[in-house]
Design an enzyme around this catalytic site. Structure first.
Site, mmCIF file in Angstrom:
data_model
loop_
_atom_site.group_PDB
_atom_site.id
_atom_site.type_symbol
_atom_site.label_atom_id
_atom_site.label_comp_id
_atom_site.label_asym_id
_atom_site.label_seq_id
_atom_site.Cartn_x
_atom_site.Cartn_y
_atom_site.Cartn_z
ATOM 1 C CG HIS A 190 -1.847 1.141 1.337
ATOM 2 N ND1 HIS A 190 -3.193 1.046 1.101
ATOM 3 C CD2 HIS A 190 -1.623 2.453 1.655
ATOM 4 C CE1 HIS A 190 -3.753 2.232 1.263
ATOM 5 N NE2 HIS A 190 -2.827 3.105 1.608
ATOM 6 C CD GLU A 191 1.602 3.607 3.652
ATOM 7 O OE1 GLU A 191 1.851 4.677 3.061
ATOM 8 O OE2 GLU A 191 0.545 3.404 4.290
ATOM 9 C CG HIS B 236 0.131 6.051 -0.860
ATOM 10 N ND1 HIS B 236 -0.956 6.616 -1.488
ATOM 11 C CD2 HIS B 236 -0.364 5.413 0.233
ATOM 12 C CE1 HIS B 236 -2.056 6.337 -0.805
ATOM 13 N NE2 HIS B 236 -1.728 5.599 0.245
ATOM 14 C CG ASP C 35 -5.103 7.161 1.149
ATOM 15 O OD1 ASP C 35 -4.510 8.068 1.755
ATOM 16 O OD2 ASP C 35 -4.711 5.984 1.117
#
Length: 402
Positions: free
Chosen positions: A179-180, A183, A257
């Site tokens: 997930h990170e 980004h 988000d």
């Protein structure tokens, strides 16, 4: 108060948080006979009664000038307004020097570099930064506060404290890492975005992980392309989960988000005129919180048809950001996998370490000392014209600033 002022004239009266008694009369459900309004009425009477020979100056401060009663701001009362924004880079440097005055600094501390790496910080934020850095040095039994302490303190102020005691199972760690990394990969590959400063899967504050971007300088407005790219960056985490683990394994971690992307897209449509269908018209006035504005009722100044078009335009902008994130993560699948594995191994990576990893294939280097060192010591590059680093002061225990 005013009687004492007249007895001690010439004098200055300072009222902090004037909005506590100076809020617009008639706001809320209290009616016109509550004590706050009586206090405001008396204040207006006293200010009207001043003569030029009384030698009394009245100064007040507030963070909410928009809710003050118009009678307070008329000529003869508070007729001069001084706006105090957050300090620029020069102001931040001077504020840091004030708070560092009683803190013993190591030789590698560069105040100008710290000032450039803290855009948007207020004076209170900077005071807290110095205090946290001094506390971190004291916990490690060091006599001097190093630049590393200031970097760690900045991470704590901006992202929250590390929750080292929080135990995530391996599946959650993998989800968070991908997930990170999503980004970060989108942020690196969009057209206009702030540089990635740090990526981490160590839980901080309420988040399980975080990618932090720092602007290269003070910013006072945002371009259309920057807004579109920001929405794509927000979408990167959710899209990465879907691409790697499948639609059935998407988590609720993207709720913040989605909320931020929707707010930004709605502001683009209703406030900043970035929709060809709706034109450069402001919609949705009087949408502020009840009791903080002028009335309890909320006016509906858009038709049902216009509201439907607004919703369609918001969805279109957000969807475009989602598709852009999907395109980038599909094209850069190799970089995404490489960064995700590095996060799983090292947990926290600095912007320079991410750059070296993706461009040169160079893995991060970690020192084997007792202190956990993360990333380079500088968050922004030092320029040749920077001042020399501060000389070490007397070997005294650091006294955290108040």
């Amino acid at each position: 108060m005013f009687e004492q002022a007249k007895k001690n004239a010439p004098c200055i009266i300072f009222i902090d948080e004037i909005d506590a008694v100076g809020r617009h009369r008639g706001a809320g459900l209290g009616g016109g006979n509550d004590e706050r309004e009586q206090t405001l009425n008396q204040l207006l009477v006293e200010m009207d009664g001043f003569e030029a020979s009384e030698n009394i100056i009245l100064i007040a401060a507030t963070n909410r000038p928009d809710v003050l009663d118009p009678a307070l701001l008329r000529p003869g009362r508070f007729d001069r307004q001084v706006v105090v924004p957050n300090p620029d880079v020069s102001g931040r440097e001077r504020i840091l020097r004030v708070h560092m005055k009683d803190v013993p600094l190591a030789a590698d501390v560069n105040v100008k570099t710290l000032a450039r790496g803290t855009p948007g910080f207020s004076g209170a934020d900077l005071a807290n930064l110095v205090n946290e850095a001094a506390l971190m040095a004291a916990r490690k039994d060091r006599r001097m506060v190093t630049h590393r302490d200031f970097e760690d303190a900045k991470d704590k102020v901006m992202m929250g404290s590390e929750r080292k005691s929080m135990a995530m199972n391996e599946e959650e760690r993998r989800l968070t890492a991908y997930h990170e990394a999503g980004h970060a990969i989108v942020a690196i590959n969009v057209k206009m975005a702030d540089p990635v400063h740090k990526a981490t899967i160590v839980p901080r504050g309420r988040a399980l992980g975080m990618v932090m971007q720092l602007p290269e300088g003070d910013r006072y407005s945002m371009k259309f392309q920057q807004m579109i790219d920001r929405i794509a960056i927000m979408a990167g985490g959710r899209v990465a989960e879907e691409l790697i683990f499948g639609p059935e394994s998407i988590t609720s971690g993207a709720s913040s988000d989605i909320e931020q992307a929707t707010k930004l897209a709605r502001a683009m449509v209703t406030r900043w005129g970035f929709s060809e269908k709706l034109g450069t018209v402001a919609y949705g006035e009087n949408q502020e919180e009840v009791f903080l504005g002028h009335s309890v009722s909320r006016s509906q100044n858009v038709s049902e048809e216009t509201a439907r078009i607004i919703d369609e335009e918001v969805r279109r902008i957000v969807t475009e950001g989602w598709e852009e994130a999907r395109r980038i993560l599909t094209e850069k699948a190799g970089d995404h996998e490489k960064l995700s594995q590095a996060l799983l191994e090292y947990e926290t990576l600095s912007g320079d370490e991410i750059k070296d990893l993706l461009e040169n294939g160079q893995p991060p280097r970690r020192d084997d000392d007792n202190d956990t060192v993360v990333g380079p010591s500088l968050s922004v590059p030092a320029t040749p014209e920077d001042e020399p680093a501060a000389e070490p002061q007397a070997a005294a225990q650091p006294a955290p600033s108040a």
